[in-house]
Design a protein around this motif. Sequence first.
Motif, PDB file in Angstrom:
ATOM      1  N   PHE A   1       0.837  -1.202   0.000  1.00  7.34           N
ATOM      2  CA  PHE A   1       0.000   0.000   0.000  1.00  7.34           C
ATOM      3  C   PHE A   1       0.872   1.253   0.000  1.00  7.34           C
ATOM      4  O   PHE A   1       0.603   2.205  -0.740  1.00  7.34           O
ATOM      5  CB  PHE A   1      -0.927   0.014   1.223  1.00  7.34           C
ATOM      6  CG  PHE A   1      -1.638   1.325   1.413  1.00  7.34           C
ATOM      7  CD1 PHE A   1      -2.728   1.657   0.623  1.00  7.34           C
ATOM      8  CD2 PHE A   1      -1.199   2.238   2.357  1.00  7.34           C
ATOM      9  CE1 PHE A   1      -3.370   2.883   0.784  1.00  7.34           C
ATOM     10  CE2 PHE A   1      -1.831   3.460   2.526  1.00  7.34           C
ATOM     11  CZ  PHE A   1      -2.922   3.783   1.742  1.00  7.34           C
TER      12      PHE A   1
ATOM     13  N   SER B   1       2.287   1.779  -3.408  1.00  4.20           N
ATOM     14  CA  SER B   1       1.261   2.337  -4.303  1.00  4.20           C
ATOM     15  C   SER B   1       1.039   3.815  -4.019  1.00  4.20           C
ATOM     16  O   SER B   1       0.912   4.625  -4.948  1.00  4.20           O
ATOM     17  CB  SER B   1      -0.060   1.579  -4.140  1.00  4.20           C
ATOM     18  OG  SER B   1       0.087   0.242  -4.499  1.00  4.20           O
TER      19      SER B   1
ATOM     20  N   GLY C   1       1.811   6.859  -6.525  1.00  4.42           N
ATOM     21  CA  GLY C   1       0.741   7.812  -6.799  1.00  4.42           C
ATOM     22  C   GLY C   1       1.178   9.250  -6.556  1.00  4.42           C
ATOM     23  O   GLY C   1       0.885  10.142  -7.356  1.00  4.42           O
TER      24      GLY C   1
ATOM     25  N   PHE D   1      -1.857   5.667  -8.228  1.00  8.55           N
ATOM     26  CA  PHE D   1      -2.212   4.793  -7.108  1.00  8.55           C
ATOM     27  C   PHE D   1      -2.998   3.573  -7.572  1.00  8.55           C
ATOM     28  O   PHE D   1      -2.688   2.446  -7.186  1.00  8.55           O
ATOM     29  CB  PHE D   1      -3.014   5.573  -6.056  1.00  8.55           C
ATOM     30  CG  PHE D   1      -3.427   4.735  -4.892  1.00  8.55           C
ATOM     31  CD1 PHE D   1      -2.516   4.437  -3.889  1.00  8.55           C
ATOM     32  CD2 PHE D   1      -4.707   4.227  -4.798  1.00  8.55           C
ATOM     33  CE1 PHE D   1      -2.885   3.647  -2.813  1.00  8.55           C
ATOM     34  CE2 PHE D   1      -5.090   3.444  -3.732  1.00  8.55           C
ATOM     35  CZ  PHE D   1      -4.177   3.154  -2.732  1.00  8.55           C
TER      36      PHE D   1
ATOM     37  N   THR E   1      -0.800   1.172  -9.781  1.00 16.40           N
ATOM     38  CA  THR E   1       0.199   0.483  -8.954  1.00 16.40           C
ATOM     39  C   THR E   1      -0.468  -0.510  -8.012  1.00 16.40           C
ATOM     40  O   THR E   1       0.068  -1.593  -7.770  1.00 16.40           O
ATOM     41  CB  THR E   1       1.041   1.506  -8.167  1.00 16.40           C
ATOM     42  OG1 THR E   1       1.588   2.449  -9.081  1.00 16.40           O
ATOM     43  CG2 THR E   1       2.169   0.830  -7.417  1.00 16.40           C
ATOM     44  N   SER E   2      -1.639  -0.163  -7.483  1.00 18.10           N
ATOM     45  CA  SER E   2      -2.353  -1.095  -6.600  1.00 18.10           C
ATOM     46  C   SER E   2      -2.719  -2.381  -7.332  1.00 18.10           C
ATOM     47  O   SER E   2      -2.622  -3.473  -6.767  1.00 18.10           O
ATOM     48  CB  SER E   2      -3.615  -0.441  -6.039  1.00 18.10           C
ATOM     49  OG  SER E   2      -3.291   0.603  -5.180  1.00 18.10           O
TER      50      SER E   2
ATOM     51  N   MET F   1       0.488  -4.297  -7.661  1.00 18.08           N
ATOM     52  CA  MET F   1       0.937  -4.802  -6.362  1.00 18.08           C
ATOM     53  C   MET F   1       0.026  -5.915  -5.831  1.00 18.08           C
ATOM     54  O   MET F   1       0.455  -6.736  -5.030  1.00 18.08           O
ATOM     55  CB  MET F   1       1.019  -3.672  -5.335  1.00 18.08           C
ATOM     56  CG  MET F   1       2.094  -2.641  -5.619  1.00 18.08           C
ATOM     57  SD  MET F   1       3.761  -3.328  -5.621  1.00 18.08           S
ATOM     58  CE  MET F   1       4.187  -3.201  -7.346  1.00 18.08           C
ATOM     59  N   SER F   2      -1.222  -5.972  -6.306  1.00 20.47           N
ATOM     60  CA  SER F   2      -2.091  -7.077  -5.889  1.00 20.47           C
ATOM     61  C   SER F   2      -1.560  -8.399  -6.422  1.00 20.47           C
ATOM     62  O   SER F   2      -1.721  -9.444  -5.783  1.00 20.47           O
ATOM     63  CB  SER F   2      -3.531  -6.840  -6.346  1.00 20.47           C
ATOM     64  OG  SER F   2      -3.643  -6.955  -7.745  1.00 20.47           O
TER      65      SER F   2
END
Length: 192
Positions: free
Chosen positions: A95, A98, A102, A139, A142-143, A146-147
């Motif tokens: 997080f 991300s 962002g 954000f 990238t989230s 990253m998941s």
Amino acid sequence: FGSICLGSLIVAIVEATRDILDAIRHRGDSVLLCCAECFLKCIEMLVEYFNTWAFVFVGVYGYSFVDAGRNVVRLFRARGWTAIITDSLVDNVLFLVSLGVGLITGVIASIVANSKGMLFGNEAGTLAIPFIIGLVIGFVLTSVAMSVVSSAVNTVIVCYAEAPNEFQTSHPELSNEMRTSWRQAWPLDFKY
């Protein structure tokens, strides 16, 4: 595919019920409503916790969602890893990554908009609007990326819990490093 849909449906129902209770609570308070909200929050936390690890079992072994949930809980209890899996900091770190991307994207968007002479209302809006748009886009993208990393980490943990000896045979250095680190972090819970 059906197992993933079932898991997502369960989560959606719990979240929708939670939103309905929140809306009712804003209209007025009652003790019964407060108790129902607390009970639903407990169920929501269980479903969310259960859901993450069950999806790993669905993906790796092809179990149904219910069987995957039962098997993953049984695996972690047998290994004594309930404290280990609830203490994962991976999602918090991802997080922050991300959020950092962002913020950087927002700053770059503001710089580009300013250098191109793009105007968005007054002077504050000229910098704020591109920043917010860049922040949100950076954000969100990238989230999503990253998941995938989070799911990979969860998969490694499940596979390691399921077959630690195979990991030791295939990758002895990584296995020893992982065992040493986990023993230091959880000396009472990690039993290998």
